[in-house]
Design a protein around this motif. Structure first.
Motif, PDB file in Angstrom:
ATOM      1  N   ASP A 234       0.821  -1.211   0.000  1.00 18.96           N
ATOM      2  CA  ASP A 234       0.000   0.000   0.000  1.00 18.96           C
ATOM      3  C   ASP A 234       0.854   1.261   0.000  1.00 18.96           C
ATOM      4  O   ASP A 234       0.695   2.155   0.839  1.00 18.96           O
ATOM      5  CB  ASP A 234      -0.957   0.002   1.198  1.00 18.96           C
ATOM      6  CG  ASP A 234      -2.053   1.068   1.078  1.00 18.96           C
ATOM      7  OD1 ASP A 234      -2.372   1.431  -0.063  1.00 18.96           O
ATOM      8  OD2 ASP A 234      -2.571   1.499   2.119  1.00 18.96           O
ATOM      9  N   MET A 235       1.779   1.326  -0.942  1.00 16.88           N
ATOM     10  CA  MET A 235       2.593   2.524  -1.105  1.00 16.88           C
ATOM     11  C   MET A 235       2.861   2.740  -2.585  1.00 16.88           C
ATOM     12  O   MET A 235       2.627   1.851  -3.412  1.00 16.88           O
ATOM     13  CB  MET A 235       3.911   2.424  -0.322  1.00 16.88           C
ATOM     14  CG  MET A 235       4.870   1.351  -0.788  1.00 16.88           C
ATOM     15  SD  MET A 235       6.478   1.401   0.077  1.00 16.88           S
ATOM     16  CE  MET A 235       6.009   1.151   1.775  1.00 16.88           C
ATOM     17  N   SER A 236       3.346   3.935  -2.916  1.00 17.75           N
ATOM     18  CA  SER A 236       3.631   4.215  -4.316  1.00 17.75           C
ATOM     19  C   SER A 236       4.866   3.455  -4.771  1.00 17.75           C
ATOM     20  O   SER A 236       5.750   3.132  -3.974  1.00 17.75           O
ATOM     21  CB  SER A 236       3.844   5.716  -4.523  1.00 17.75           C
ATOM     22  OG  SER A 236       5.072   6.124  -3.942  1.00 17.75           O
ATOM     23  N   GLU A 237       4.926   3.194  -6.068  1.00 17.80           N
ATOM     24  CA  GLU A 237       6.089   2.498  -6.615  1.00 17.80           C
ATOM     25  C   GLU A 237       7.353   3.336  -6.430  1.00 17.80           C
ATOM     26  O   GLU A 237       8.425   2.803  -6.124  1.00 17.80           O
ATOM     27  CB  GLU A 237       5.859   2.211  -8.106  1.00 17.80           C
ATOM     28  CG  GLU A 237       6.964   1.394  -8.751  1.00 17.80           C
ATOM     29  CD  GLU A 237       6.656   1.048 -10.190  1.00 17.80           C
ATOM     30  OE1 GLU A 237       7.596   0.695 -10.922  1.00 17.80           O
ATOM     31  OE2 GLU A 237       5.471   1.133 -10.583  1.00 17.80           O
ATOM     32  N   GLU A 238       7.213   4.654  -6.574  1.00 13.07           N
ATOM     33  CA  GLU A 238       8.362   5.543  -6.409  1.00 13.07           C
ATOM     34  C   GLU A 238       8.890   5.499  -4.981  1.00 13.07           C
ATOM     35  O   GLU A 238      10.099   5.391  -4.750  1.00 13.07           O
ATOM     36  CB  GLU A 238       7.960   6.972  -6.769  1.00 13.07           C
ATOM     37  CG  GLU A 238       9.096   7.977  -6.638  1.00 13.07           C
ATOM     38  CD  GLU A 238       8.645   9.389  -6.974  1.00 13.07           C
ATOM     39  OE1 GLU A 238       9.516  10.275  -7.025  1.00 13.07           O
ATOM     40  OE2 GLU A 238       7.435   9.606  -7.171  1.00 13.07           O
ATOM     41  N   SER A 239       7.981   5.552  -4.003  1.00 10.08           N
ATOM     42  CA  SER A 239       8.391   5.505  -2.607  1.00 10.08           C
ATOM     43  C   SER A 239       9.033   4.167  -2.270  1.00 10.08           C
ATOM     44  O   SER A 239      10.066   4.111  -1.595  1.00 10.08           O
ATOM     45  CB  SER A 239       7.182   5.755  -1.704  1.00 10.08           C
ATOM     46  OG  SER A 239       7.543   5.651  -0.343  1.00 10.08           O
ATOM     47  N   LEU A 240       8.422   3.082  -2.747  1.00 13.80           N
ATOM     48  CA  LEU A 240       8.972   1.755  -2.486  1.00 13.80           C
ATOM     49  C   LEU A 240      10.360   1.613  -3.099  1.00 13.80           C
ATOM     50  O   LEU A 240      11.281   1.082  -2.467  1.00 13.80           O
ATOM     51  CB  LEU A 240       8.038   0.680  -3.028  1.00 13.80           C
ATOM     52  CG  LEU A 240       8.539  -0.761  -2.916  1.00 13.80           C
ATOM     53  CD1 LEU A 240       8.808  -1.138  -1.467  1.00 13.80           C
ATOM     54  CD2 LEU A 240       7.533  -1.733  -3.531  1.00 13.80           C
ATOM     55  N   SER A 241      10.529   2.076  -4.318  1.00 14.99           N
ATOM     56  CA  SER A 241      11.832   1.973  -4.983  1.00 14.99           C
ATOM     57  C   SER A 241      12.912   2.688  -4.184  1.00 14.99           C
ATOM     58  O   SER A 241      14.036   2.199  -4.053  1.00 14.99           O
ATOM     59  CB  SER A 241      11.748   2.558  -6.401  1.00 14.99           C
ATOM     60  OG  SER A 241      10.872   1.798  -7.206  1.00 14.99           O
ATOM     61  N   GLU A 242      12.568   3.867  -3.630  1.00 14.90           N
ATOM     62  CA  GLU A 242      13.531   4.609  -2.832  1.00 14.90           C
ATOM     63  C   GLU A 242      13.864   3.857  -1.544  1.00 14.90           C
ATOM     64  O   GLU A 242      15.034   3.773  -1.138  1.00 14.90           O
ATOM     65  CB  GLU A 242      12.983   6.000  -2.505  1.00 14.90           C
ATOM     66  CG  GLU A 242      13.883   6.851  -1.621  1.00 14.90           C
ATOM     67  CD  GLU A 242      15.216   7.193  -2.265  1.00 14.90           C
ATOM     68  OE1 GLU A 242      16.124   7.619  -1.529  1.00 14.90           O
ATOM     69  OE2 GLU A 242      15.355   7.036  -3.498  1.00 14.90           O
ATOM     70  N   HIS A 243      12.848   3.291  -0.897  1.00 15.84           N
ATOM     71  CA  HIS A 243      13.091   2.498   0.310  1.00 15.84           C
ATOM     72  C   HIS A 243      13.982   1.301   0.009  1.00 15.84           C
ATOM     73  O   HIS A 243      14.899   0.984   0.776  1.00 15.84           O
ATOM     74  CB  HIS A 243      11.773   2.012   0.900  1.00 15.84           C
ATOM     75  CG  HIS A 243      11.001   3.054   1.636  1.00 15.84           C
ATOM     76  ND1 HIS A 243      11.598   4.046   2.383  1.00 15.84           N
ATOM     77  CD2 HIS A 243       9.659   3.254   1.759  1.00 15.84           C
ATOM     78  CE1 HIS A 243      10.680   4.813   2.921  1.00 15.84           C
ATOM     79  NE2 HIS A 243       9.488   4.365   2.558  1.00 15.84           N
TER      80      HIS A 243
END
Length: 262
Positions: A234-243
């Protein structure tokens, strides 16, 4: 607040000093008896007392155990029933011997103290940082973090308040098992000297990386795509990629540090 301390080593005695300075009343104990704690209590001042382990357990509204992990079964479970217990011990096989720790080693402490409200905290901060790192006047985000984990929200709130009282900021890693696993020895954030802001960023990256691994993202066949994983978490792909970028860098860095390079 009355705080019982079981264990008077570096972490226990330093935490006791911090609690006393914050205006709390402390009874400190160890396995050798209160007569061995006279000098420490004198140094801590009038809000500190020495007692037996059983007396400290009975005295505290909150009780901290900071003893070698292999002694956890010596904790007086009956006396600690219904009390908030801060578990600050860590399992080191070389010191404590090989044992089946199941989910996390703190789960074993919680199983032993089945009627207590166990919160894992103070285990992942170097005692020197606990001694010297108070930032009472700083913004909470700029204070050093003390990670906590537990299943009882009210108990975590009480422990969080104590952490704030002594000039640090609590950072909640989640439930006792899942969150506790992130702050045990071997974790990339274990004993990191991190501000609360840095700690939250590192924790989010670590959680995302672990979730990606558990969901098959890193398997040779890459069983799940980044978009599917983002939807699952339940998060954006951009945010997940950064994490994931941050998390992977942390894990690799921690791995490399384990080698004795000259």
């Amino acid at each position: 607040m009355k705080i019982g301390m079981i264990g008077a080593g570096n972490v226990g005695s330093t935490a006791a000093q911090n609690f006393v300075e914050a205006g709390h009343e402390v009874m400190i104990s160890n396995s050798r008896g209160p007569e061995t704690l006279t000098d420490l209590v004198d140094d801590l001042g009038s809000n500190a007392h020495a007692g037996t382990v059983s007396e400290a357990a009975d005295f505290g509204e909150v009780v901290m155990e900071a003893i070698p992990f292999n002694a956890y079964k010596s904790l007086p479970a009956d006396t600690l029933g219904d009390k908030i217990v801060i578990s600050a011990s860590n399992y080191y096989p070389g010191r404590d011997g090989l044992t089946d720790v199941g989910k996390t080693h703190t789960d074993l402490v919680a199983d032993h103290l089945e009627d207590s409200r166990v919160v894992k905290a103070f285990n992942s901060i170097y005692w020197e940082n606990l001694r010297d790192g108070q930032r009472l006047e700083a913004d909470p985000d700029d204070r050093f973090a003390i990670f906590i984990a537990g299943d009882d929200d009210e108990a975590k709130s009480v422990v969080s308040s104590l952490i704030e009282d002594i000039g640090f900021t609590p950072v909640d890693t989640g439930l006792l098992t899942e969150g506790g696993r992130h702050i045990e020895p071997g974790s990339p954030i274990y004993t990191g000297s991190l501000t609360a802001s840095e700690a939250r960023t590192r924790l989010a990256a670590l959680k995302a990386t672990v979730a990606a691994y558990e969901n098959g993202y890193y398997s040779p066949s890459q069983e799940v795509t980044i978009q599917e994983l983002a939807d699952e978490l339940d998060m954006s792909e951009e945010s997940l990629s950064e994490h994931l970028r941050r998390g992977t860098e942390q894990l690799i860095s921690q791995y490399l540090k384990s080698f004795p390079f000259s």
